[in-house]
Design a protein around this motif. Structure first.
Motif, mmCIF file in Angstrom:
data_model
loop_
_atom_site.group_PDB
_atom_site.id
_atom_site.type_symbol
_atom_site.label_atom_id
_atom_site.label_comp_id
_atom_site.label_asym_id
_atom_site.label_seq_id
_atom_site.Cartn_x
_atom_site.Cartn_y
_atom_site.Cartn_z
ATOM 1 N N GLU A 121 0.990 16.466 7.982
ATOM 2 C CA GLU A 121 2.021 16.656 6.962
ATOM 3 C C GLU A 121 2.858 15.396 6.762
ATOM 4 O O GLU A 121 3.448 15.189 5.716
ATOM 5 N N GLY A 122 2.918 14.545 7.784
ATOM 6 C CA GLY A 122 3.669 13.301 7.659
ATOM 7 C C GLY A 122 2.991 12.314 6.743
ATOM 8 O O GLY A 122 3.614 11.385 6.224
ATOM 9 N N ASN A 123 1.697 12.467 6.530
ATOM 10 C CA ASN A 123 0.948 11.560 5.658
ATOM 11 C C ASN A 123 1.068 12.052 4.214
ATOM 12 O O ASN A 123 0.105 12.478 3.602
ATOM 13 N N SER A 124 2.268 12.015 3.676
ATOM 14 C CA SER A 124 2.499 12.620 2.367
ATOM 15 C C SER A 124 1.729 11.912 1.275
ATOM 16 O O SER A 124 1.487 10.707 1.318
ATOM 17 N N ALA A 125 1.354 12.701 0.274
ATOM 18 C CA ALA A 125 0.656 12.141 -0.885
ATOM 19 C C ALA A 125 1.510 11.064 -1.539
ATOM 20 O O ALA A 125 0.995 10.047 -2.008
ATOM 21 N N GLN A 126 2.817 11.275 -1.564
ATOM 22 C CA GLN A 126 3.718 10.302 -2.192
ATOM 23 C C GLN A 126 3.583 8.932 -1.539
ATOM 24 O O GLN A 126 3.461 7.909 -2.210
ATOM 25 N N ARG A 127 3.587 8.894 -0.221
ATOM 26 C CA ARG A 127 3.500 7.614 0.497
ATOM 27 C C ARG A 127 2.155 6.939 0.271
ATOM 28 O O ARG A 127 2.073 5.736 0.015
ATOM 29 N N LYS A 128 1.087 7.715 0.361
ATOM 30 C CA LYS A 128 -0.243 7.129 0.218
ATOM 31 C C LYS A 128 -0.486 6.620 -1.197
ATOM 32 O O LYS A 128 -1.068 5.545 -1.392
ATOM 33 N N LEU A 129 -0.033 7.385 -2.191
ATOM 34 C CA LEU A 129 -0.260 6.966 -3.568
ATOM 35 C C LEU A 129 0.651 5.805 -3.958
ATOM 36 O O LEU A 129 0.259 4.952 -4.748
ATOM 37 N N SER A 130 1.849 5.746 -3.389
ATOM 38 C CA SER A 130 2.719 4.588 -3.625
ATOM 39 C C SER A 130 2.067 3.333 -3.067
ATOM 40 O O SER A 130 2.101 2.264 -3.679
ATOM 41 N N LEU A 131 1.464 3.462 -1.901
ATOM 42 C CA LEU A 131 0.769 2.331 -1.290
ATOM 43 C C LEU A 131 -0.444 1.934 -2.128
ATOM 44 O O LEU A 131 -0.727 0.750 -2.310
ATOM 45 N N LEU A 132 -1.151 2.927 -2.671
ATOM 46 C CA LEU A 132 -2.296 2.640 -3.527
ATOM 47 C C LEU A 132 -1.857 1.803 -4.732
ATOM 48 O O LEU A 132 -2.476 0.790 -5.052
ATOM 49 N N LEU A 133 -0.791 2.224 -5.394
ATOM 50 C CA LEU A 133 -0.334 1.511 -6.584
ATOM 51 C C LEU A 133 0.113 0.099 -6.224
ATOM 52 O O LEU A 133 -0.104 -0.849 -6.979
ATOM 53 N N GLU A 134 0.713 -0.052 -5.058
ATOM 54 C CA GLU A 134 1.108 -1.384 -4.601
ATOM 55 C C GLU A 134 -0.124 -2.255 -4.373
ATOM 56 O O GLU A 134 -0.176 -3.417 -4.778
ATOM 57 N N ASN A 135 -1.137 -1.682 -3.732
ATOM 58 C CA ASN A 135 -2.357 -2.443 -3.451
ATOM 59 C C ASN A 135 -3.129 -2.787 -4.728
ATOM 60 O O ASN A 135 -3.803 -3.807 -4.800
ATOM 61 N N LEU A 136 -3.043 -1.919 -5.730
ATOM 62 C CA LEU A 136 -3.720 -2.195 -6.997
ATOM 63 C C LEU A 136 -3.042 -3.321 -7.764
ATOM 64 O O LEU A 136 -3.664 -3.996 -8.572
ATOM 65 N N ASN A 137 -1.757 -3.531 -7.487
ATOM 66 C CA ASN A 137 -0.992 -4.519 -8.236
ATOM 67 C C ASN A 137 -0.975 -5.897 -7.600
ATOM 68 O O ASN A 137 -0.273 -6.788 -8.070
ATOM 69 N N VAL A 138 -1.723 -6.076 -6.512
ATOM 70 C CA VAL A 138 -1.787 -7.393 -5.889
ATOM 71 C C VAL A 138 -3.212 -7.896 -5.946
ATOM 72 O O VAL A 138 -4.154 -7.124 -6.108
ATOM 73 N N ASN A 139 -3.355 -9.214 -5.819
ATOM 74 C CA ASN A 139 -4.685 -9.812 -5.817
ATOM 75 C C ASN A 139 -5.486 -9.254 -4.668
ATOM 76 O O ASN A 139 -4.998 -9.109 -3.552
ATOM 77 N N ASP A 140 -6.770 -8.968 -4.915
ATOM 78 C CA ASP A 140 -7.621 -8.355 -3.888
ATOM 79 C C ASP A 140 -7.724 -9.195 -2.629
ATOM 80 O O ASP A 140 -7.954 -8.687 -1.547
ATOM 81 N N GLN A 141 -7.557 -10.503 -2.763
ATOM 82 C CA GLN A 141 -7.662 -11.377 -1.601
ATOM 83 C C GLN A 141 -6.323 -11.534 -0.887
ATOM 84 O O GLN A 141 -6.205 -12.277 0.072
ATOM 85 N N ASN A 142 -5.286 -10.902 -1.378
ATOM 86 C CA ASN A 142 -3.964 -11.092 -0.783
ATOM 87 C C ASN A 142 -3.224 -9.762 -0.691
ATOM 88 O O ASN A 142 -2.091 -9.634 -1.139
ATOM 89 N N VAL A 143 -3.880 -8.776 -0.135
ATOM 90 C CA VAL A 143 -3.311 -7.427 -0.034
ATOM 91 C C VAL A 143 -2.071 -7.454 0.851
ATOM 92 O O VAL A 143 -2.073 -8.047 1.922
ATOM 93 N N SER A 144 -1.002 -6.842 0.399
ATOM 94 C CA SER A 144 0.249 -6.899 1.146
ATOM 95 C C SER A 144 0.274 -5.933 2.327
ATOM 96 O O SER A 144 0.699 -6.291 3.412
ATOM 97 N N LYS A 145 -0.198 -4.709 2.118
ATOM 98 C CA LYS A 145 -0.131 -3.691 3.169
ATOM 99 C C LYS A 145 -1.417 -2.894 3.207
ATOM 100 O O LYS A 145 -2.041 -2.656 2.187
ATOM 101 N N ILE A 146 -1.767 -2.436 4.420
ATOM 102 C CA ILE A 146 -2.941 -1.580 4.581
ATOM 103 C C ILE A 146 -2.537 -0.378 5.424
ATOM 104 O O ILE A 146 -1.765 -0.508 6.378
ATOM 105 N N ALA A 147 -3.051 0.784 5.071
ATOM 106 C CA ALA A 147 -2.821 1.992 5.874
ATOM 107 C C ALA A 147 -4.017 2.163 6.809
ATOM 108 O O ALA A 147 -5.107 2.497 6.371
ATOM 109 N N PHE A 148 -3.798 1.920 8.087
ATOM 110 C CA PHE A 148 -4.870 2.046 9.073
ATOM 111 C C PHE A 148 -4.866 3.458 9.666
ATOM 112 O O PHE A 148 -3.830 3.911 10.152
#
Length: 250
Positions: A121-148
């Motif tokens: 339940e802590g892995n909320s959709a809001q957090r994961k999708l916010s991270l997705l949008l952040e990752n989509l907005n950066v260059n593929d070779q310079n990803v700012s954050k990753i969810a491991f």
């Protein structure tokens, strides 16, 4: 029962997914709406408030990622469906979200539903999708954050905080520059595929290192030294690739 919406511009794909769910996962998923685009999908989600959305990525009028612009708070989980195995897949994986490649395999579909049912339940959709949008907005070779993925859920780490990653059986230990470490519940190979290739290099079967933190390379001992003083081995098979990487970009 899981209440779900399917958003896909291909009517055949909608029907096939629904039939596969009915056949292999009976009485587990209730499809409350099938939509052929983002706009119709937004209306269906607001009307039915589903638990889960099966979302196609590549659609004619609006791509699937645009769906999230219409929601201030995202309360539903998402499983992406796509025939394009390179379109946004890295960003999706880096954000700890699930996806299925078309044609959808019933075993992979069952596994995705199982993961949804066991979600933290802590892995909320809001957090994961916010991270997705952040990752989509950066260059593929310079990803700012990753969810491991971890045993507890997932850990969000900036790539520039990672010193190296070490294989530990079917797990991977991520060593950070602040001397802390996190254990990812995936193999080193899986983790390596998430990392930006211009900054990270596989130097050994057990190690992937951040090239930005290499201080020196001892060719005689086949060892690198990192900024924290640690020394790691470079395998004979990986030596040439490693030297080319540090000479080319550093």
């Amino acid at each position: 029962m899981i209440k779900a919406v399917i958003i896909d511009d291909e009517i055949n794909a909608q029907s096939l997914l629904e039939k596969t769910l009915d056949r292999y996962l009976p009485n587990r998923v209730n499809i409350v709406a099938k939509c052929n685009g983002v706009d119709a999908g937004v209306l269906a989600i607001k009307k039915h408030e589903p638990d889960l959305v099966f979302l196609d990525i590549q659609m004619p009028e609006k791509n699937g990622f645009e769906l999230f612009k219409y929601f201030k708070v995202i309360k539903f989980e998402v499983i992406f469906t796509t025939a394009y195995d390179k379109f946004g897949i890295k960003a999706i994986k880096r954000s700890a979200l699930d996806y299925l490649l078309k044609p959808i395999n019933h075993l992979e579909l069952a596994e995705a539903i199982r993961k949804y049912e066991k979600k933290d339940e802590g892995n909320s959709a809001q957090r994961k999708l916010s991270l997705l949008l952040e990752n989509l907005n950066v260059n593929d070779q310079n990803v700012s954050k990753i969810a491991f993925p971890t045993l507890e859920g997932f850990e969000l780490i900036h790539t520039n905080q990672i010193l190296y990653c070490k294989a530990e059986s079917n797990y991977c230990r991520i060593k950070k520059i602040d001397s802390t470490a996190k254990l990812a519940s995936k193999t080193l190979k899986f983790v390596e595929e998430l990392l930006p290739v211009n900054s990270f290099n596989r130097i050994h079967k057990s190690y992937v290192i951040n090239l930005n933190y290499v201080v020196r390379y001892n060719k005689a001992d086949k060892e690198i030294e990192l900024t924290n003083g640690e020394k790691l081995p470079v395998s004979f098979r990986k030596e040439e690739e490693f030297i080319n990487a540090i000479l080319q970009d550093h």
